[in-house]
Design a protein around this motif. Structure first.
Motif, PDB file in Angstrom:
ATOM      1  N   ARG A 265       0.859  -1.211   0.103  1.00 30.78           N
ATOM      2  CA  ARG A 265       0.124   0.025   0.045  1.00 30.78           C
ATOM      3  C   ARG A 265       1.032   1.258  -0.216  1.00 30.78           C
ATOM      4  O   ARG A 265       0.255   2.331  -0.617  1.00 30.78           O
ATOM      5  N   THR A 266       1.961   1.346   0.810  1.00 22.55           N
ATOM      6  CA  THR A 266       2.831   2.488   0.944  1.00 22.55           C
ATOM      7  C   THR A 266       3.837   2.586   0.006  1.00 22.55           C
ATOM      8  O   THR A 266       4.401   3.802  -0.138  1.00 22.55           O
ATOM      9  N   GLY A 267       4.536   1.476  -0.483  1.00 22.83           N
ATOM     10  CA  GLY A 267       5.747   1.300  -1.217  1.00 22.83           C
ATOM     11  C   GLY A 267       6.864   1.733  -0.458  1.00 22.83           C
ATOM     12  O   GLY A 267       8.097   1.873  -1.170  1.00 22.83           O
ATOM     13  N   ARG A 268       6.806   2.160   0.562  1.00 28.47           N
ATOM     14  CA  ARG A 268       8.155   2.491   1.457  1.00 28.47           C
ATOM     15  C   ARG A 268       7.876   1.895   2.663  1.00 28.47           C
ATOM     16  O   ARG A 268       6.936   1.660   3.476  1.00 28.47           O
ATOM     17  N   VAL A 269       9.310   1.115   3.254  1.00 28.13           N
ATOM     18  CA  VAL A 269       9.251   0.614   4.383  1.00 28.13           C
ATOM     19  C   VAL A 269      10.609   0.972   5.064  1.00 28.13           C
ATOM     20  O   VAL A 269      11.743   0.823   4.694  1.00 28.13           O
ATOM     21  N   ALA A 270      10.372   1.088   6.448  1.00 26.51           N
ATOM     22  CA  ALA A 270      11.451   0.948   7.458  1.00 26.51           C
ATOM     23  C   ALA A 270      11.388   0.082   8.437  1.00 26.51           C
ATOM     24  O   ALA A 270      10.310  -0.220   9.121  1.00 26.51           O
ATOM     25  N   VAL A 271      12.313  -0.818   9.095  1.00 19.73           N
ATOM     26  CA  VAL A 271      12.476  -1.624  10.057  1.00 19.73           C
ATOM     27  C   VAL A 271      13.201  -1.137  11.156  1.00 19.73           C
ATOM     28  O   VAL A 271      14.406  -0.764  10.993  1.00 19.73           O
ATOM     29  N   VAL A 272      12.623  -1.034  12.337  1.00 24.30           N
ATOM     30  CA  VAL A 272      13.303  -0.347  13.620  1.00 24.30           C
ATOM     31  C   VAL A 272      13.525  -1.502  14.493  1.00 24.30           C
ATOM     32  O   VAL A 272      12.455  -2.219  14.944  1.00 24.30           O
ATOM     33  N   HIS A 273      14.681  -1.648  15.168  1.00 22.20           N
ATOM     34  CA  HIS A 273      14.784  -2.364  16.583  1.00 22.20           C
ATOM     35  C   HIS A 273      15.827  -1.850  17.124  1.00 22.20           C
ATOM     36  O   HIS A 273      16.675  -1.254  16.874  1.00 22.20           O
ATOM     37  N   GLU A 274      15.792  -2.079  18.590  1.00 21.86           N
ATOM     38  CA  GLU A 274      16.896  -1.684  19.228  1.00 21.86           C
ATOM     39  C   GLU A 274      17.910  -2.582  19.273  1.00 21.86           C
ATOM     40  O   GLU A 274      19.071  -1.826  19.576  1.00 21.86           O
ATOM     41  N   ALA A 275      18.159  -3.721  19.070  1.00 27.17           N
ATOM     42  CA  ALA A 275      19.227  -4.561  18.894  1.00 27.17           C
ATOM     43  C   ALA A 275      20.115  -4.261  17.894  1.00 27.17           C
ATOM     44  O   ALA A 275      19.705  -3.303  17.142  1.00 27.17           O
ATOM     45  N   VAL A 276      21.429  -4.296  17.957  1.00 26.03           N
ATOM     46  CA  VAL A 276      22.538  -4.120  16.978  1.00 26.03           C
ATOM     47  C   VAL A 276      21.826  -4.194  15.432  1.00 26.03           C
ATOM     48  O   VAL A 276      21.375  -5.392  15.193  1.00 26.03           O
ATOM     49  N   ARG A 277      22.216  -3.350  14.781  1.00 29.07           N
ATOM     50  CA  ARG A 277      21.602  -3.432  13.145  1.00 29.07           C
ATOM     51  C   ARG A 277      22.119  -4.673  12.449  1.00 29.07           C
ATOM     52  O   ARG A 277      21.505  -5.356  11.949  1.00 29.07           O
ATOM     53  N   PHE A 278      23.389  -4.772  12.712  1.00 32.33           N
ATOM     54  CA  PHE A 278      24.274  -5.811  12.035  1.00 32.33           C
ATOM     55  C   PHE A 278      23.945  -7.074  12.504  1.00 32.33           C
ATOM     56  O   PHE A 278      23.863  -7.453  13.573  1.00 32.33           O
ATOM     57  N   GLY A 279      23.294  -8.161  11.482  1.00 33.07           N
ATOM     58  CA  GLY A 279      22.832  -9.397  11.920  1.00 33.07           C
ATOM     59  C   GLY A 279      21.390  -9.323  12.677  1.00 33.07           C
ATOM     60  O   GLY A 279      21.069 -10.380  13.191  1.00 33.07           O
ATOM     61  N   GLY A 280      20.742  -8.162  12.709  1.00 32.75           N
ATOM     62  CA  GLY A 280      19.679  -8.090  13.602  1.00 32.75           C
ATOM     63  C   GLY A 280      18.305  -8.667  12.736  1.00 32.75           C
ATOM     64  O   GLY A 280      18.564  -9.046  11.553  1.00 32.75           O
ATOM     65  N   LEU A 281      17.188  -8.686  13.468  1.00 34.15           N
ATOM     66  CA  LEU A 281      15.999  -9.033  12.778  1.00 34.15           C
ATOM     67  C   LEU A 281      15.658  -8.320  11.724  1.00 34.15           C
ATOM     68  O   LEU A 281      14.867  -8.831  10.669  1.00 34.15           O
ATOM     69  N   GLY A 282      16.048  -7.129  11.759  1.00 29.93           N
ATOM     70  CA  GLY A 282      15.518  -6.171  10.605  1.00 29.93           C
ATOM     71  C   GLY A 282      15.902  -6.748   9.283  1.00 29.93           C
ATOM     72  O   GLY A 282      15.354  -6.456   8.052  1.00 29.93           O
ATOM     73  N   GLY A 283      17.242  -7.352   9.118  1.00 19.48           N
ATOM     74  CA  GLY A 283      17.709  -7.767   7.870  1.00 19.48           C
ATOM     75  C   GLY A 283      17.131  -8.935   7.245  1.00 19.48           C
ATOM     76  O   GLY A 283      16.704  -9.003   6.128  1.00 19.48           O
ATOM     77  N   GLU A 284      16.327 -10.020   8.117  1.00 22.08           N
ATOM     78  CA  GLU A 284      15.544 -11.089   7.644  1.00 22.08           C
ATOM     79  C   GLU A 284      14.285 -10.543   7.072  1.00 22.08           C
ATOM     80  O   GLU A 284      13.697 -10.937   6.042  1.00 22.08           O
ATOM     81  N   ILE A 285      13.499  -9.460   7.919  1.00 23.70           N
ATOM     82  CA  ILE A 285      12.352  -9.058   7.618  1.00 23.70           C
ATOM     83  C   ILE A 285      12.536  -8.183   6.213  1.00 23.70           C
ATOM     84  O   ILE A 285      11.758  -8.412   5.301  1.00 23.70           O
ATOM     85  N   ALA A 286      13.690  -7.413   6.033  1.00 27.32           N
ATOM     86  CA  ALA A 286      13.918  -6.880   4.655  1.00 27.32           C
ATOM     87  C   ALA A 286      13.916  -7.943   3.540  1.00 27.32           C
ATOM     88  O   ALA A 286      13.534  -7.464   2.572  1.00 27.32           O
ATOM     89  N   SER A 287      14.705  -8.896   4.061  1.00 19.72           N
ATOM     90  CA  SER A 287      14.874  -9.961   2.688  1.00 19.72           C
ATOM     91  C   SER A 287      13.535 -10.533   2.328  1.00 19.72           C
ATOM     92  O   SER A 287      13.247 -10.445   1.222  1.00 19.72           O
ATOM     93  N   GLN A 288      12.633 -10.628   3.293  1.00 17.66           N
ATOM     94  CA  GLN A 288      11.363 -11.315   3.054  1.00 17.66           C
ATOM     95  C   GLN A 288      10.576 -10.338   2.313  1.00 17.66           C
ATOM     96  O   GLN A 288       9.923 -10.599   1.380  1.00 17.66           O
TER      97      GLN A 288
END
Length: 338
Positions: A265-288
């Protein structure tokens, strides 16, 4: 699984509880209804837990069901695993999330694998509770967010609620589940007040919650960062940037369907977490997201997390280390302009 809406989550009948109190209420109600549920961990009994999350349970249920253990995370999780496979429903507490590393053999190689190794004929209804996150100047060994490590282990379910309502409902769901679950509290949220129904209820595992509607950017987050993101979204709204904020609530299994639908719907997305960015869950979510909705993206996926360093002890440095509403807002502002 369809996400719950904010309206569905608000049925507390005007009754408010703190996050930690909602956790304790859920545990007490489940223990009242099911004699197979017991609690074990360091200082969970007479002391009521290091942050008071288990306060009052020892007085109600006694030494046999609220068990103070030695300082041995291996023994605590081992106790829970053995009790669960024998037919009980243990809730075992590891004071700080950092300490899961001491018990990873029991968690990853025993509890998580048992159902698979027995061909699905055995159940292991154990709930591991723990406290994560920075913000209390508890330094590098007591402030980590290691949820991505747990989500990488097949056989575990991992939840990280952001508010008192979800804390109660998700804990009840975890305890009733026949698989090993990890319930992660954020230390900075324990005093957060929110609407909580007095009766028992479940928040389903694997269902995200859209906590704010918006047309310009989808922001996917969880835990304490839900509140920082909502603050950022309020400021951006005044600038004409509408953020749709998704609280994942359950990290494993991940409700990627709700995320992908929003991104389309929006065409733009950001993933936010407190954990260290490198190797964080955001990478998996972005990949999916890239796999399922690449053609809908109007800009690269933004990932916001902590820098690649241990959590500082210094309050000033720690405040800089944790993603803030201002930092999140700045990154989303750039994303919206891309």
């Amino acid at each position: 699984m369809a996400p719950a809406t904010a309206d569905q989550d608000a049925g507390g009948n005007g009754r408010t509880l703190a996050y930690g109190a909602a956790f304790a209420e859920a545990l007490g109600q489940v223990m009242e209804s099911d004699p197979d549920v017991f609690v074990a961990g360091e200082d969970v009994g007479r002391a009521g837990g290091v942050f008071g999350s288990f306060r009052g349970l020892h007085e109600r249920f006694g030494d046999m069901r609220v068990v103070d253990t030695p300082i041995s995370e291996q023994a605590i999780v081992g106790l829970g695993t053995g009790a669960a496979v024998s037919g009980l429903r243990p809730v075992v507490d590891l004071m700080f999330m950092d300490f899961i590393l001491v018990a990873m053999d029991q968690i990853a190689n025993q509890a998580a694998k048992l159902k698979y190794m027995f061909g699905g004929k055995a159940t292991l209804p154990m709930t591991i509770t723990t406290s994560a996150g920075a913000g209390l100047s508890a330094a590098a060994q007591h402030s980590q967010s290691l949820e991505a490590m747990l989500c990488h282990i097949p056989g575990l379910k991992v939840v990280m609620p952001s508010n008192p309502h979800d804390a109660k409902g998700l804990l009840i769901s975890c305890i009733r589940d026949d698989n090993p679950t990890v319930f992660v509290k954020h230390k900075r949220l324990l005093g957060l007040q929110g609407s909580v129904p007095p009766d028992m209820y479940e928040v389903p595992l694997g269902a995200a919650n859209i906590v704010r509607a918006g047309d310009d950017v989808t922001v996917v987050t969880y835990g304490r960062m839900v509140h920082e993101t909502l603050s950022a979204a309020d400021a951006l709204d005044a600038e004409g940037i509408g953020c749709e904020v998704i609280d994942l609530r359950t990290l494993q299994p991940l409700d990627i369907d709700t995320v992908v639908e929003a991104v389309r719907r929006t065409g733009r997305v950001a993933v936010v977490h407190e954990a260290v960015r490198f190797g964080g869950l955001g990478g998996e979510i972005a990949s999916q997201i890239a796999e399922a909705a690449f053609d809908y993206l109007d800009a690269p996926i933004e990932r916001i997390g902590a820098p690649f360093s241990p959590v500082p002890f210094s309050p000033a440095l720690e405040q800089m280390w944790v993603p803030s509403a201002a930092t999140i807002g700045e990154r989303i502002r750039s994303l919206a302009a891309a």
